[in-house]
Motif scaffolding. Structure first.
Motif, PDB file in Angstrom:
ATOM      1  N   GLN A   1      63.491  15.757  15.903  1.00  0.00           N
ATOM      2  CA  GLN A   1      62.763  16.739  16.698  1.00  0.00           C
ATOM      3  C   GLN A   1      61.288  16.607  16.431  1.00  0.00           C
ATOM      4  N   GLN A   2      60.555  16.662  17.535  1.00  0.00           N
ATOM      5  CA  GLN A   2      59.101  16.620  17.385  1.00  0.00           C
ATOM      6  C   GLN A   2      58.618  18.015  17.026  1.00  0.00           C
ATOM      7  N   SER A   3      57.727  18.054  16.114  1.00  0.00           N
ATOM      8  CA  SER A   3      57.186  19.336  15.694  1.00  0.00           C
ATOM      9  C   SER A   3      56.153  19.829  16.692  1.00  0.00           C
ATOM     10  N   ASN A   4      56.337  21.051  17.150  1.00  0.00           N
ATOM     11  CA  ASN A   4      55.354  21.681  18.028  1.00  0.00           C
ATOM     12  C   ASN A   4      54.490  22.662  17.247  1.00  0.00           C
ATOM     13  N   ALA A   5      54.514  22.529  15.933  1.00  0.00           N
ATOM     14  CA  ALA A   5      53.803  23.486  15.084  1.00  0.00           C
ATOM     15  C   ALA A   5      52.339  23.622  15.481  1.00  0.00           C
ATOM     16  N   GLN A   6      51.691  22.512  15.831  1.00  0.00           N
ATOM     17  CA  GLN A   6      50.285  22.602  16.166  1.00  0.00           C
ATOM     18  C   GLN A   6      50.077  23.247  17.533  1.00  0.00           C
ATOM     19  N   ASN A   7      51.130  23.378  18.367  1.00  0.00           N
ATOM     20  CA  ASN A   7      50.999  23.950  19.699  1.00  0.00           C
ATOM     21  C   ASN A   7      51.601  25.340  19.824  1.00  0.00           C
ATOM     22  N   VAL A   8      52.120  25.908  18.751  1.00  0.00           N
ATOM     23  CA  VAL A   8      52.803  27.192  18.812  1.00  0.00           C
ATOM     24  C   VAL A   8      51.918  28.272  19.417  1.00  0.00           C
ATOM     25  N   ASN A   9      50.666  28.273  19.087  1.00  0.00           N
ATOM     26  CA  ASN A   9      49.775  29.317  19.563  1.00  0.00           C
ATOM     27  C   ASN A   9      48.724  28.767  20.531  1.00  0.00           C
ATOM     28  N   GLN A  10      49.066  27.696  21.240  1.00  0.00           N
ATOM     29  CA  GLN A  10      48.127  27.102  22.196  1.00  0.00           C
ATOM     30  C   GLN A  10      47.942  28.048  23.381  1.00  0.00           C
ATOM     31  N   PRO A  11      46.717  28.381  23.749  1.00  0.00           N
ATOM     32  CA  PRO A  11      46.494  29.248  24.900  1.00  0.00           C
ATOM     33  C   PRO A  11      46.970  28.585  26.196  1.00  0.00           C
ATOM     34  N   VAL A  12      47.460  29.402  27.115  1.00  0.00           N
ATOM     35  CA  VAL A  12      47.827  28.947  28.456  1.00  0.00           C
ATOM     36  C   VAL A  12      47.088  29.825  29.457  1.00  0.00           C
ATOM     37  N   PHE A  13      46.770  29.262  30.587  1.00  0.00           N
ATOM     38  CA  PHE A  13      46.015  29.990  31.599  1.00  0.00           C
ATOM     39  C   PHE A  13      46.844  31.149  32.139  1.00  0.00           C
ATOM     40  N   ASN A  14      46.219  32.324  32.291  1.00  0.00           N
ATOM     41  CA  ASN A  14      46.913  33.518  32.741  1.00  0.00           C
ATOM     42  C   ASN A  14      46.344  34.054  34.040  1.00  0.00           C
ATOM     43  N   HIS A  15      45.020  34.227  34.120  1.00  0.00           N
ATOM     44  CA  HIS A  15      44.419  34.746  35.341  1.00  0.00           C
ATOM     45  C   HIS A  15      42.932  34.408  35.396  1.00  0.00           C
ATOM     46  N   ALA A  16      42.379  34.534  36.604  1.00  0.00           N
ATOM     47  CA  ALA A  16      40.944  34.476  36.822  1.00  0.00           C
ATOM     48  C   ALA A  16      40.537  35.832  37.368  1.00  0.00           C
ATOM     49  N   ALA A  17      39.335  36.279  37.061  1.00  0.00           N
ATOM     50  CA  ALA A  17      38.849  37.558  37.552  1.00  0.00           C
ATOM     51  C   ALA A  17      37.510  37.355  38.255  1.00  0.00           C
ATOM     52  N   LEU A  18      37.358  38.032  39.381  1.00  0.00           N
ATOM     53  CA  LEU A  18      36.122  37.982  40.142  1.00  0.00           C
ATOM     54  C   LEU A  18      35.591  39.390  40.341  1.00  0.00           C
ATOM     55  N   CYS A  19      34.290  39.527  40.277  1.00  0.00           N
ATOM     56  CA  CYS A  19      33.630  40.798  40.539  1.00  0.00           C
ATOM     57  C   CYS A  19      33.407  40.924  42.043  1.00  0.00           C
ATOM     58  N   ALA A  20      33.698  42.097  42.594  1.00  0.00           N
ATOM     59  CA  ALA A  20      33.519  42.348  44.019  1.00  0.00           C
ATOM     60  C   ALA A  20      32.645  43.574  44.223  1.00  0.00           C
ATOM     61  N   LYS A  21      31.629  43.426  45.054  1.00  0.00           N
ATOM     62  CA  LYS A  21      30.800  44.582  45.387  1.00  0.00           C
ATOM     63  C   LYS A  21      31.580  45.549  46.270  1.00  0.00           C
ATOM     64  N   ASN A  22      32.392  44.998  47.168  1.00  0.00           N
ATOM     65  CA  ASN A  22      33.206  45.799  48.076  1.00  0.00           C
ATOM     66  C   ASN A  22      34.650  45.324  47.915  1.00  0.00           C
ATOM     67  N   LEU A  23      35.443  46.057  47.146  1.00  0.00           N
ATOM     68  CA  LEU A  23      36.803  45.633  46.822  1.00  0.00           C
ATOM     69  C   LEU A  23      37.647  45.396  48.064  1.00  0.00           C
ATOM     70  N   LYS A  24      37.583  46.292  49.019  1.00  0.00           N
ATOM     71  CA  LYS A  24      38.417  46.146  50.223  1.00  0.00           C
ATOM     72  C   LYS A  24      38.076  44.854  50.962  1.00  0.00           C
ATOM     73  N   LYS A  25      36.792  44.607  51.172  1.00  0.00           N
ATOM     74  CA  LYS A  25      36.352  43.419  51.911  1.00  0.00           C
ATOM     75  C   LYS A  25      36.771  42.129  51.189  1.00  0.00           C
ATOM     76  N   THR A  26      36.549  42.083  49.884  1.00  0.00           N
ATOM     77  CA  THR A  26      36.891  40.878  49.122  1.00  0.00           C
ATOM     78  C   THR A  26      38.397  40.698  49.017  1.00  0.00           C
ATOM     79  N   ALA A  27      39.139  41.777  48.741  1.00  0.00           N
ATOM     80  CA  ALA A  27      40.604  41.677  48.670  1.00  0.00           C
ATOM     81  C   ALA A  27      41.171  41.257  50.020  1.00  0.00           C
TER      82      ALA A  27
END
Length: 142
Positions: free
Chosen positions: A9-35
């Protein structure tokens, strides 16, 4: 006769806590228009968010991935096209037809209106801006 092989078995010890992409966030002046732009133009589906307020909209951008639109006092900034979100579609021509029907402007990388950018590997791309000026690439990458 049963023969069993045991592979080391290959050890994944160095990758156990590797970050993974979850979300991107954007600022909107007008939420309704941007959404509305991301729901109707880009055609993303709205998903549940825990805030139950009027300043957040979450949209699905992939399996387990989200785009968070957050209303706020966003700084007025000229956004560089090199900093962008990118979405792939199975049929870029059909997506362009959708944009044309909605009268949404798009261009190639150099800003030529209604032109498609051809990447070196053959992927076709277009670029458009959301209501807050953030750039969005749409391509036909497989």
């Amino acid at each position: 006769m049963l023969i069993a092989f045991v592979l080391p078995q290959q050890s994944n010890a160095q990758n156990v806590n590797q970050p993974v992409f979850n979300h991107a966030a954007l600022c909107a002046k007008n939420l309704k228009k941007t959404a509305d732009f991301y729901r109707n133009v880009i055609q993303l589906k709205e998903i549940h968010h825990p805030f139950k307020d009027t300043v957040h909209v979450w949209l699905k951008i992939g399996e387990g991935l989200a785009l968070h639109i957050i209303q706020g006092e966003c700084p007025t900034t000229v956004h560089d096209i090199g900093i962008h979100l990118c979405f792939s579609v199975p049929n870029l021509d059909a997506f362009i037809h959708h944009l044309d029907e909605m009268k949404v402007s798009y261009s190639n990388w150099t800003g030529q209106p209604k032109k498609i950018q051809l990447r070196a590997d053959g992927v076709k791309q277009i670029y458009l801006q959301d209501p807050d000026g953030f750039w969005v690439e749409v391509n036909d990458s497989k």
